[in-house]
Design an enzyme around this catalytic site. Sequence first.
Site: not given
Length: 433
Positions: A64, A280, A307, A326
């Site tokens: 991200h 998650n 992630d 996160g």
Amino acid sequence: MPDRILFRGARLIDPRSGHDGIADVLVEDEEVSAVGRGLAGGRAEILDCDGLVLAPGLVDLHAHLRQPGFEHKETIETGCRAAAAGGYTAVCAMPNTDPVADNAAVVAEVRNLADKAGLCDVLPAGAITKGLVGESLTDIAEMAEAGVRLFTDDHNCVQSSRVMRLALEYATAFEVVISQHAQDAALSEGWQMHEGYYSSLLGLTGVPGAAESVVVARDLALARLTGGRLHVTHVSAEWSMRLLADARQRGLRVTADATPHHLALLDEDLIGYDTNLKVNPPLRGVEDREALRAGLAEGTVDAVATDHAPHAPEEKEQEFDHAPPGTIGLETALAVVLTEVVERGSIDLPTAIDRLSSGPARILGLEEHGGPVAPGRPANLMVFDPASEWRVGDHPFHSMARNCAFIGPTVRGRVVHTLLRGSFTVREGTPTR
């Protein structure tokens, strides 16, 4: 920078060629020009790599980078700097931005920002559904023509079987990958951590591994029906691993990745309510972790994906049930895998490099990344010291965020150099820009 750089005496680990041994690697301009023993330096700058490992640059399937829209968490430039510091030369950026990357215009914006930063190749993922709401498909054809290779609704699982079937059918037409965050909404409502002994002990709402596995089972059935390429991202549950292994034996076009934190940590580590460990899918039990490690060794898990999920400090400093899930991971992934998986005997070092580099490059169809390290190939490389110990958090992160699940422990394995097309993005452990 000189036009020629000679990396002398490194342990070259190149999964795609099967090479694992001492070698010199000569880089000229943007390419590898020679690989062998006793190469002449000539005009080259010579870097002594005795005791170091040289490998293809790492490739991340799931990060991200937050821009556009959430620049208070991360920007593409800071995310790429963190990636380079972690040995990455290519990163697949998730589409949960604002606006969502559900059209070619947002994809182009992300690419332009990454090109400007010049630290890492960024491959924007496209959303499967408009606005990530799971109802109607995006224009997959338009984004595929714009070069998008992977489509995902990221942490929004596509709940509709009909929509998922259509997405997989489109995947067959354009040879793209449909990546699913497998999580049944009804089984996971209000979750805070993995369901089990520790969720009861801590008084937190749990989500069972079955919430993941039932979606994996459904999507495998749809992949069989359509022939589409399915990727299960950040797989975490033992039963999911069994389903994936069976699907691979049956010849389905399915791949999977696991994160360093799921390979290293457990639900019991949440005993201190550390919000940096709230992720998650959630950290699960011993059986789940061991199944992931076995799948990594056997090849059921094709890739390790970070992630990388940066959050602003005030977001993670809330009470546990209000903090977003996160952890950041681009700068620690290599060291965590080496320390927690390789050193514990679950896999060897060449397998680790494959899962961090060549494996994800194969999934994305990246010709320039993941090796082989051979003459005429782009010099997308990383060099690391496998014996170097460091304590996570002792030095500032290059990411804007600080929400790292591994702050505190000592890990082994430090990136020394990263090269993107022959240019240093990291030199002697420091990003060059």
